[in-house]
Each structure stands twice: as structure tokens, then as C-alpha cells.
Design an enzyme around this catalytic site. Sequence first.
Site, short mmCIF file in Angstrom:
data_model
loop_
_atom_site.label_atom_id
_atom_site.label_comp_id
_atom_site.label_asym_id
_atom_site.label_seq_id
_atom_site.Cartn_x
_atom_site.Cartn_y
_atom_site.Cartn_z
N ALA A 1 37.49 48.69 49.30
CA ALA A 1 37.99 47.71 48.33
C ALA A 1 38.89 46.68 49.01
CB ALA A 1 38.74 48.42 47.22
N HIS A 2 39.36 45.71 48.23
CA HIS A 2 40.14 44.61 48.78
C HIS A 2 41.47 45.09 49.36
CE1 HIS A 2 41.74 43.76 44.43
NE2 HIS A 2 41.68 45.03 44.69
N ASN A 3 41.83 44.44 50.48
CA ASN A 3 43.11 44.70 51.15
C ASN A 3 43.24 46.08 51.77
OD1 ASN A 3 43.84 42.55 48.83
ND2 ASN A 3 45.08 42.21 50.66
N ARG B 1 36.47 41.28 50.23
CA ARG B 1 37.49 40.42 50.84
C ARG B 1 38.85 40.76 50.22
NH1 ARG B 1 36.78 35.27 51.29
NH2 ARG B 1 34.54 35.49 51.33
N GLN C 1 40.28 35.94 44.51
CA GLN C 1 40.25 36.73 45.74
C GLN C 1 39.99 35.75 46.88
OE1 GLN C 1 40.57 40.33 45.49
NE2 GLN C 1 41.15 39.78 43.39
#
Lengths: 352, 352, 352
Positions: A243-245, A222, A202
Site C-alpha cells: 500500500a501507499h507509503n 504510489r 496521491q
Amino acid sequence: MSTSITHQRLAELVGGQLSQGDPEGLVTGLNSISEAGPGDVTFLGNDRYLGALRDTRATAVLVAPDFAESLENIALIRVDNPTLAFSSVIRHFGPPKREFHPGVHPTAVVSNSARFDPERVSIGPCAVIEDDVVIGDGTIIHAGVFIGHGSRLGSDCILHANCTVKDRTQMGDRVVIHSGSAIGTDGFGYEFIKGHHQKIEQVGIVQIDDDVEIGSCTTIDRARFGRTWIGKGTKIDNLVQIAHNVVIGQHSVIVSQVGISGSTKIGNYVTIAGQVGIAGHLEIGNQVTLLAKTGVTKSILEPGAYTGFPARPLMEGRRMLSAPAKIPEMLERIKTLEKKLAELEKKEQAPV
Amino acid sequence: MSTSITHQRLAELVGGQLSQGDPEGLVTGLNSISEAGPGDVTFLGNDRYLGALRDTRATAVLVAPDFAESLENIALIRVDNPTLAFSSVIRHFGPPKREFHPGVHPTAVVSNSARFDPERVSIGPCAVIEDDVVIGDGTIIHAGVFIGHGSRLGSDCILHANCTVKDRTQMGDRVVIHSGSAIGTDGFGYEFIKGHHQKIEQVGIVQIDDDVEIGSCTTIDRARFGRTWIGKGTKIDNLVQIAHNVVIGQHSVIVSQVGISGSTKIGNYVTIAGQVGIAGHLEIGNQVTLLAKTGVTKSILEPGAYTGFPARPLMEGRRMLSAPAKIPEMLERIKTLEKKLAELEKKEQAPV
Amino acid sequence: MSTSITHQRLAELVGGQLSQGDPEGLVTGLNSISEAGPGDVTFLGNDRYLGALRDTRATAVLVAPDFAESLENIALIRVDNPTLAFSSVIRHFGPPKREFHPGVHPTAVVSNSARFDPERVSIGPCAVIEDDVVIGDGTIIHAGVFIGHGSRLGSDCILHANCTVKDRTQMGDRVVIHSGSAIGTDGFGYEFIKGHHQKIEQVGIVQIDDDVEIGSCTTIDRARFGRTWIGKGTKIDNLVQIAHNVVIGQHSVIVSQVGISGSTKIGNYVTIAGQVGIAGHLEIGNQVTLLAKTGVTKSILEPGAYTGFPARPLMEGRRMLSAPAKIPEMLERIKTLEKKLAELEKKEQAPV
């Protein structure tokens, strides 16, 4: 926290009209309708509290201009937005704002490569600032905060005690992050290979734009790459998972314990109530409102309110939630129909 | 974060085939399909993004070997697992891995009875290591981490800034714990005696086996006695609650905001999606998958997917969640039946 | 953790009767029914475990006085409350209680205006105590804890590592706060003005009365004004959200991941199970029990148990949750009715 003020001056302070009560009567404090005592001013922000207002022991109350109840022994101050107006009452009676103390506490651990003006930034005890961090003027970093290498904080941000900001996080101006939150931690990404979950690196970042406020013990991961992005003016409550993105637009509101799964895109002026869950890779359009505990499994692009699991437009969703209540009665009616029909059939078979 | 590379070399880097595009064309960075710009390589990990891919401004894209779309002006690199293959792209373009800095930061507070090799362990600023803690080689303890007395950490673990590990916690090798998490806190156990909740001592421990990763702001309570146990290779997301005496098997995945109540036993290769709740003293068998927001009130031993509250096998559970939608139409049909039947009955009574 | 003891002395230790087994037989440790081995004593606290008890390898077991099973090769000790009685077994075999170490760690950062007796209070490494904090005798403040200015802590409180208490929080005696929790952070209050969410100042406090225990990573917001108030003896689990101006009565129990919205009032002896959500400005009466995942949208004043979303009395709520299962069969019966009725109608139309 008390500086007494007359009803008349209080009305002027909030930009309202004293429509009942002695202009020279004294207010010495403030409280909620139910907790207020003699000398306190309170406000009616919600008609739910009309009953409580009749029993309040408050000396004065802020009400809307069209307030129609007749109350005795209480000064009435009419003002456009009692809830908001009460903020100036709070400023009058509340604790003094703590002044800004610039400087770096001797117990803080600050990298030599961090860039900021020590006379315009405040860094508290045991805070840790890693390499190449950039901090804008007027920003306050409280005790025990961790700022990972390469992060950039804008001006007039407040990072409250014991929050954590991982490396390369990018923040605009006037961002507030409350205690215990973890920003920029690794996204939850694995590939299942030969019976093991292999971590997917990540390496992206978290970007937080101007005027975002983030509550306590909230987690924002991230991006796997690129960025997890919180848009300008969006407000996030406590214990929220992002959460990511994930990308969240501008001026949206996300209430406590909401979970937003990876790569989901949220629009502008979206409201997400408590304990809502949103699956990954979805899109929630502008001006969508998701009611508490809603479970979203498909994208929602139409503005409006939604509820239930799976989420449906408000009226339909409400029917869905209440429909099962009709089932016992339906079963009765089906039984009756079956009985009557059986009788009819018997007659039919009977010789005329 | 940019080191340019040709399409051909990129294809080799990911172990794929360049099936369209100039072998000498240059890729200078990477991003998601929607955020990618000229010079970027992206990947199609999910057919959901086919539409977005048609509009991407990326220069190159990793696709599956059987990718059938015809796209113009973009280099196509075919590879078995685009999502996984992209990890090597990330390694190429991503930020350099930070090298390991062994040693104990002067502001860390480390008990003399703690045992580790200071040249093979990294302990950050303001970290606190209590008595009799044992730390394996290659383990990194970041700023502000607390490790309670008698805890044992294996080799190559990473404890991120501001996480807390209470006394006597036992960890294997390569365990990762993210910021803000609290491991080994007291279980929530009381006996109700004479109108008061009397605390039941929680003297057990938490055991975390090799290759477990635990997200941020996740809580794992110590056992009342014996152990709360997380098996080898299991991955746990952010804001998850794991109560006292819970046992989780190997290579399971627990997504954000899941709550697992006391003494429940989870098997191997179990997947628990976001916001699931599981009651106490239950057993969840191997290879069970619980969909998001599922509420589990009885043990589930059969492998397979389950959903709903109470939890049911996937198909049945889905029907349950959608069934209420049929009720309005059913009511109509019942009404019609009642009308028709009444008419028939009238005729019956009518003299022939 | 082992100090051997005979069956007879163990029976006396827990105030029970040895009704089977050799009085001189030795017990050397303790564990749960399933994890116990030779030499261990265990207990039957829940009939769910009868099956497991038949297979246990334990040497002795605490059972209720009316225990009727016949078990071989195990010493039976009958005692009124086996679960509770086991606490004294735990005290016997468990780790020694750590003695209280008064004093202020040299790395702690304590304001000169903080008032406490340094010989009767324990303040750990890197803890931060701001101005005008008052701390009662016997209170332990562990490593990395932050106490904001003007807060008052009573006697014999325990603040575990890395929890955060913001300014002006008021605590009674014997309050326990676990790691990672954030107490007294700003309430989530904004007014929407000209397209922006304008922060409403939160100048109230959090008041926590005697004998309250608060789990890890739990968030309790300060009141907008007045107080957010947790009553005497109430126990709160991990990852719970308590919003501004919430009032919780005495001796209530709030399980993990519950969310309570702003200004809601909870009574005494209330039990709120995991992942329950309660809307704002509601009242939950004394002795109400809310089952797991319940969603509360209206006040509940009648004592008793409630479940479902929206919440209903237990039996009705359970029916609601299971009712949709009846729908497929109902549809069948409606279809049959429609067929039969159609036939009857045909006959009717047929010439006699």
C-alpha cells in the site's frame, strides 16, 4: 534441450566429486527426482525427497558431501550445495539464453521527450513510453508494457510483457518486474465527509532500488506524498499488495499474496511468508520472519520468527494454534472433578 | 515540485491558524513526519506519530486544534482535520494536474459502431474499443485498455493503462478503474456431470454505478445472468475478488485482497478490511465493519464490528482470538485441583 | 435480450414438466428469484431461496421434481436439475453467441516463424505472437494478449484480452485463460549467498492440459526445470497463485485467492475453497476438499473435507475453530471447584 555429458565432466562442471558410478557414463538431460528418467541427472535438495530418490529412474544425482544412503545403479556426485550447483547443470542443458535485441519496435509508441540510447535499449511491440521517461542502457521493455511520464529506469532492468509502471516511478539498476503487475497506482486513501468517501490525492511516487525483483500481478501503490520505497535486493513474489507509503528495507523476501497496509515500515533481511497480512502504520524490525497466514496488528521489533493471529513468537504462537485441541479433554477432567467433589461434599454432610 | 509559501499564507491556504512560528518563515516543500527535512511542512494525522513528530526535521506541521504538546523550532498550524487539510498543501506543492488531451490516438483500434465525441473523449495508444461501445464526455481511456462490445461508460471516467472491461459492462459517471484490473470476466460456475466440470454459461453483466473507484489487479466477474452490481460511491482496493452476482451497496469500502463469493449481498456504508473472506449466498447488512482476515460463513445483519473465523461481534471475537492463551494456566489449575482432591479422598478413606 | 416463449414450450425446452400454470402463458425474459419481474422465468437452485421464491414477482420458476411448496400465481416447471436446466433458458433468452471471426488483425504483431492456419485462427488487435509459436485451429487470441516464443496452443482455446503467456508454455485443446492472468512467469527461487538473494534460474515450463479454465489475474509460475503442470479438466478461479513445479491433477477445482507453494502435488477431483494456503513440497491426495481459509502445513492423503489452521478433518477442525468459545465458562467452573475444595480442606483441618 539436450547436450550429453559424462558423469566425470558433469562432476567437474558443478565443482563436485563423482563418488559412485562410471566416469564415462552419459547424462543427456535433467529433471526432478520424481520426473527424471534414464539419462537424466537430478539433485537432492531436501531430505523430504530421500524416499523418492530411492525410486528415481535418474542416471545421476547431486547430493551433499555427507550423504550417507547407499543407492544402487545411480551415479553419485557429491557437492556442497546441490540445489545451487544444479543451476550450472540447468545452464548446460537448459534453453539458450535469448540474446539481447536492441532497438524500438515500430509498433511501440515512444514520446519524443523520452531519453535513452536506441542502440542500447530494447522496446517491444505495442509498448508505450510517455513523456520525459529516462531508460538506462541494457534495459529491456517487453510487449505491451506501459511506462508513465517522468519515470526513470536504471540499467539492465527487465519489464516483462503487459506490466504497468505509472508516472514518476523511480527504478535503480537490474530491477525486474513481471507480467501483469501494476506499479505506482494511486494509494487507497479517502476521507469520509457528509456520507461520501472523498478521494485524498496521491501525488507521491514509488521508488524501487537496485536488484529488486517483483513478481506477476503484484500491486505497489504510489505514496500519498513522498515515496513508497522498496529497498535494494528485496524480492517480491506474485499477487502481493504493497500500500501507499510502505517502506521495505534491503534484502527482504515477501512471498505471494502478502498484504502490507499503508505507511508500515519493514526492515532489512525480513522474510514474510504467503498470505500474511500486516496492519497499517506498524514497524517490522530487521531479521523478523513472519510465517504463512500470520496476522500482524502490532509492531514487531525483536528479530525472530512469529506466527498466528494475532502474531506471537514462534513457540508461543504454535501453542496458541494447537491449544484448542486440549479443550475436550480439559472439559472431561473438569466434569470428573465436579463429580468427585460432589461425592466428598455428600459424605461431609453425612452424620459421622 | 516546489513553490515556496510563508507560514502565514500556508495557514490561510489550509483554513487554519498559525499558533507558533514566524509568519514570514518559508515552506518550500512537503513530506511525511519522518521523511521531512528543513523547509518541509508535514502533518500529524495520527497520534501514533507524536514520538516521530518530536524528532522531525520539518519546518512546519499541521496539527489538530486541541494539540497540547509543546514543540520547539517548528511552526504549528492548527486546523480541524490535518489529514484532509494537507490535501490543499499537496495541491500547492504537488505536480501539476496533467491537462486533458481529447482525441483518439492513431494506434488505438476503435470500432466504427462505437459512439462518443472524439473532441470530448481521450483514447490512448493501443487501446481497443469494440462494437457498440458508448463513451460519455470527459472520459479518459489510457493505453492498452480493452473495452468489450456493447459496454457503456458514463462521463468523466478514467480507465488506467492495461485494464480490461469485458462486453456489455455498464458504468456510471466518474468511475475510475486502475491498471491490471479485469471487469466483467466469466463467473466461476460449473456443474459436475459424469466426472467433468461442465461450464455454466455466464451471460449476465457487471454494473458499476457513479463515483465507484476500483484498484489495480482487482477482478469483478459478470453475473451468471442479471448483474453483478457495485453501488454508487463504493471504493474497492487492489487485488479484490468479487464473484458473479455479488451485489454491493453504496458508499462501502473494500480493502485489498478481500474475497466475496457468488451471490452475496453487501449493504451500504459497509467496511471490509484486508484479506477478509465472505462465503457465497450471504447477506451483510448496512454499516457492518469486518476486521482484517475475518472469515464470514453466516449472514450478518446487525450493524457493528466483527472479527475472527468464524466471524463474531468485535469483543466476543477478540476474546476468541486471545482465549487459547489462557489454556496452559487452566491446565495447571486443573492439575492442582486433581492433586488436592486425591489427597482429600485418601483422608476420607483413612479410618477415623 | 427477449424472445417470448409459452410455459409449455419452455417446459419442453428444458426437458421438464409444466405442473402448474397456463400452458399458453408467456415468458419474455429471465432473472434471479429476487431480481425477476413479471414475464420473467427464474429457478430454485438452492433451498436457501425458498423464502425469496414466495415473494418473487417471476411468472414461472424451474423447481426440482420433488418440490413440495404450494405457490400461487406462478407457473411451476419441474425438472431434474433446475440450475443446469436454466442454462438452456439462458441460451434462449441470452445474448447471441458472437460468431468466430478468423484472421489476424492488422495491428497484431505475429512472428513469421509462428505456425497456424490464418483462416482457422482469430488473432485480435495489438496481440503479440513471438517466434515458433504453434496455434491450433479454432483458437481465439483476443486483443493485447502476449504469447511468448516456442509456446504451443491446442485447438479451440480462448485467450481473453490482456492475458500473458510466457515462452514455451504448452497448452492442450479447449483451454480458456481470462484477462490479466500471467502464465509461465519465473518461479520465486533464490539462494541466500553472502547477504544477497541470488536468483535461481527458472528454465522449466508450464503445461496446461485439455479443458482447463483459468480465471482472471491468476498467476502460474514456470517450473525451475521440468514443468508446472495443470491436469485435464481442472478449473482455476481468479487471483490464484500457483508456484513453480506445482502439479495439479485432473478435474480439480481451485477457488479464488488460493495460494499453492512450490513443488506441492495436488490430486484428482480435489476442491480447494477460497483463500486456502498450502505450504511447499506437500501432497494433497485425490478427492480431498479444503474449506475456505484452511492453512495446510502437512500432506493430506485421506479423501474427505478438512478445515482450520493447521488443517484438520472437518469435524475436528470445526471443533477447533469453535472450542475457544467454551473457555470463559470453563474458567468459571474451575473457579467454583477451587472455592468448594478450599472449604472442604478447611473443614478437614478443623478438629473433629
